[in-house]
Design an enzyme around this catalytic site. Structure first.
Site, PDB file in Angstrom:
ATOM      1  N   HIS A  10       8.169  28.420 -37.005  1.00  8.44           N
ATOM      2  CA  HIS A  10       7.865  27.203 -37.561  1.00  8.44           C
ATOM      3  C   HIS A  10       7.936  26.032 -36.455  1.00  8.44           C
ATOM      4  O   HIS A  10       8.463  24.866 -36.990  1.00  8.44           O
ATOM      5  CB  HIS A  10       8.623  27.116 -38.866  1.00  8.44           C
ATOM      6  CG  HIS A  10       8.418  28.164 -39.595  1.00  8.44           C
ATOM      7  ND1 HIS A  10       7.585  28.192 -40.567  1.00  8.44           N
ATOM      8  CD2 HIS A  10       9.275  29.388 -40.187  1.00  8.44           C
ATOM      9  CE1 HIS A  10       7.479  29.377 -41.314  1.00  8.44           C
ATOM     10  NE2 HIS A  10       8.502  29.979 -41.022  1.00  8.44           N
ATOM     11  N   ASN A  69       6.521  29.940 -47.899  1.00 11.62           N
ATOM     12  CA  ASN A  69       5.622  30.007 -46.974  1.00 11.62           C
ATOM     13  C   ASN A  69       4.437  29.665 -47.946  1.00 11.62           C
ATOM     14  O   ASN A  69       4.400  29.720 -49.154  1.00 11.62           O
ATOM     15  CB  ASN A  69       5.444  31.416 -46.304  1.00 11.62           C
ATOM     16  CG  ASN A  69       6.183  31.653 -45.282  1.00 11.62           C
ATOM     17  OD1 ASN A  69       6.664  30.655 -44.402  1.00 11.62           O
ATOM     18  ND2 ASN A  69       6.556  32.618 -44.775  1.00 11.62           N
TER      19      ASN A  69
END
Length: 720
Positions: A75, A148
């Site tokens: 990320h 997510n």
């Protein structure tokens, strides 16, 4: 709650005000010493050596050398925005979390969207899972939903996370490829880990090439607990639904965006907020009573599984609006620290082994990245409610604690800060009964790895299945090792026999003769993007024009687009401005050199004989139109603009209809009769709402066969 502790949607914005700084009038050192020169280091003579005593040079360079902090292992590439969340109704029956207990409460939030595999410098539009993390600044402290855009995950136990990420990342011998799973290591790992197959079906689907963050779903992934004031616990799963619908790029488009504008997603998010087209998301929950924990044919603690909405409907409970961009990317988006362990009273954890590992790992990551347990003192991470404890000193300690005692219990300081009783709001862990032997093993209830992968496959539309198969061809086509591809065909065959055959054909490999497992035939419509919300708000249209364009046609279309919160840009051959048919000037926003069709959601070609003549003489406008058609986008033309559009060889469009009055075929809206511009504009807006017209017979795509079949069926119906 005291008056000074009242929380509203501006609470976080106000708390950041003390940390905002504007450029001062005088240049100084960090200690405030005025500087007369910052362009030349101190030397012994104009051509002599630099002197060690140059304190300004030392401070300036040492600060520069330390500007970067370690990027996130995963990320790393992200974009963030501020906003607020407001519940639709009081959820006190299910949780004592105060920010969910009053529909009048607007809780400030900071949201970070991200890719998973790429570095900070990678492109936004790569095929990848996207992070969707929300920090709620509540009156009882910070609460983070760290999720997510896909509701399941690759693995069931967090101990496998390093192996998974190592396989995704560039290979260690050559640091290739960047931000891509299309390489041997990833597929070798996946072929040996059958629990990943449900996630792999999502990864190969349209979900991993989202159009933008405003049209991307979010999920909490894990099963959490909600606990009410009476101590009753229930299981809960989180769903973020974008009110603009769930829409994606096609892969060819995503690849081209990566080259044309690698910042496409973060730019679109920023621009949308600046224009007032605020991204909006509805938070929904699936609530499962504790006594129903084991009533499903899967384990709700298994993060590779969803709870189908047909079994437990998603209940909408509130809306989140993102309405403010950060003031400083590093201070806010880069330094924000999300942790699944950040919970407030009324919210607790389940025994999901993937979640249990994340509770430790995320906090450990923040300690490494931000360099100190005091990272919560950073402005973006500070809660908006008061906080006090006996944590002491360390790097980044920003509070000047005035008490002479720093331990608990104490009598010298009035025993402050004092523990908060549960009845007064102190956090209490749900007293779940736990017993068992110490073992390293997987629960038998986690053993089914394929039935939900089959459910996902069955739920997709024909076009979505086509694109999933094409994604498998691309990904595995980058893997030279035959044994890895053979194992993956076996995995696909356990999902669906026809899927395995189609993947095998694209790889030029023998197909399995029989499915390893019969397809159960079950489906869940909510899993297909075909059933998503359709809206034109927030879309972006390219208007192709040159000198001599019809001013009235452009004005009508731009007015209609603006009324529906659709932005537009005029794209021309050269910068500056063009002269319209009435002699007035129209500003050019982009040229064909500085932009591309992949950066727009639709295109419009207005009339004007000279304009069309100039565009026709240039190759780029025709390529622009052809590519937009190839990517299934809405297209429109009026007057002579129809001539330009039809020169781009639009397969499946009946030119005889286009040459008459207004026609709308496969998302191509055309009219030579400019007396009906209002009706034309409405039809174009309706086409933009659809986002894509997947049945176009575009050469070289899997849509050709489907489009031909549909056209044949339409003709048969007309004949009947």
């Amino acid at each position: 709650m005291s008056e000074q502790n009242q929380i509203d949607e501006q609470a976080k914005n106000q708390s950041l005000e003390n940390y905002r700084t504007a450029p001062g009038e005088r240049l100084t050192t960090d200690e405030g010493v005025p500087l007369s020169n910052t362009d030349d280091s101190l030397k012994a003579g104009g051509r002599g050596p630099t002197l060690l005593e140059d304190f300004h040079f030392q401070q300036k360079l040492s600060a520069f050398d330390r500007e970067r902090i370690p990027e996130r292992v995963v990320h790393a590439r992200g974009a963030g925005a501020h906003g607020y969340f407001q519940p639709y109704e009081a959820m006190s029956e299910f949780t004592k979390a105060k920010f969910l207990g009053n529909p009048a409460t607007k809780t400030p939030v900071f949201v970070r969207f991200s890719t998973v595999g790429g570095s900070r410098g990678s492109a936004d539009s790569v095929r990848d899972v996207r992070g969707f993390s929300v920090k709620f600044y509540t009156e009882d402290g910070n609460y983070d939903i760290v999720g997510n855009n896909i509701p399941v995950f690759f693995i069931q136990d967090a101990i496998k996370f390093p192996d998974l990420v190592h396989s995704i990342k560039p290979e260690p011998n050559n640091e290739i490829p960047q931000a891509s799973t299309a390489h041997p290591n990833f597929w070798d790992f996946i072929s040996l880990v059958p629990e990943s197959m449900h996630m792999i079906m999502w990864v190969l689907s349209d979900r991993t090439v989202p159009r933008n963050f405003s049209t991307m779903q979010g999920f909490g992934i894990h099963t959490f607990r909600w606990v009410n004031a009476e101590g009753k616990s229930r299981f809960v799963k989180y769903h973020w639904k974008p009110l603009a619908g769930v829409h994606s790029n096609v892969f060819d488009e995503a690849q081209k965006i990566a080259g044309k504008d690698p910042d496409f997603h973060r730019r679109t998010l920023w621009d949308s907020i600046e224009m007032g087209n605020y991204p909006e998301y509805e938070l929904g929950v699936q609530i499962v009573e504790e006594e129903d924990e084991h009533k499903f044919d899967f384990d709700i603690l298994d993060s590779t599984k969803i709870i189908p909405e047909e079994l437990v409907p998603v209940r909408p409970i509130g809306k989140m609006i993102l309405n403010r961009n950060p003031d400083n990317f590093f201070a806010e988006t880069e330094q924000v620290a999300y942790q699944p362990s950040n919970v407030v009273p009324g919210i607790d954890f389940s025994d999901d082994p993937l979640l249990q590992g994340r509770l430790m790992s995320y906090h450990d990551t923040q300690l490494h990245r931000l360099g100190s347990p005091n990272f919560v003192h950073l402005p973006i991470n500070r809660p908006v409610c008061p906080f006090s404890n006996n944590n002491q000193d360390g790097r980044m300690q920003m509070d000047i604690k005035t008490s002479s005692v720093n331990y608990s219990p104490n009598s010298l300081g009035g025993n402050l800060p004092a523990p908060v009783a549960p009845e007064d709001g102190g956090f209490v862990t749900h007293p779940e009964r736990v017993e068992g032997h110490k073992v390293r093993e997987r629960s038998p209830s986690f053993a089914d790895h394929f039935s939900q992968a089959t459910l996902f496959w069955n739920s997709l539309s024909t076009g979505e299945k086509d694109r999933l198969v094409e994604a498998a061809h691309f990904e595995l086509g980058k893997v030279p090792q035959m044994e890895v591809k053979e194992r993956m065909l076996q995995r696909f065959n356990q999902v669906d026999g026809e899927l395995a055959k189609r993947v095998a054909k694209g790889l030029g490999m023998p197909a399995p003769t029989e499915p390893a497992t019969p397809n159960h035939g079950q489906s869940s419509p909510a899993l297909s993007q075909e059933h998503t919300t359709k809206t034109a708000k927030g879309r972006k249209v390219a208007i192709l024009a040159a000198d001599g364009v019809d001013a009235a046609q452009i004005a009508t279309i731009k007015q209609s687009l603006s009324a529906m919160h659709i932005s537009s840009e005029l794209v021309s051959l050269y910068g500056g401005s063009i002269v319209n048919s009435q002699g007035g000037n129209i500003a050019v926003d982009k040229t064909f050199l500085t932009t591309a069709s992949v950066l727009y959601d639709a295109i419009y070609v207005p009339g004007g004989a000279k304009s069309v003549e100039a565009l026709t003489a240039h190759g780029d406008p025709l390529s622009f139109i052809h590519e937009a058609f190839k990517h299934f986008k809405p297209m429109a033309a009026t007057g002579e603009g129809v001539d330009l559009m039809m020169q781009s060889d639009l397969k499946g469009i009946d030119s005889s209809q286009v040459n008459g009055k207004m026609s709308a075929q496969l998302g191509v809206v055309a009219s030579r009769d400019t007396s009906e511009m209002a009706t034309f504009a409405k039809t174009f807006v309706d086409a933009i709402k659809e986002h894509r017209f997947w049945t176009r017979p575009v050469p070289g795509t899997a849509s050709v066969k489907a489009a031909a079949q549909k056209m044949l069926m339409d003709k048969e119906q007309v004949a009947v």
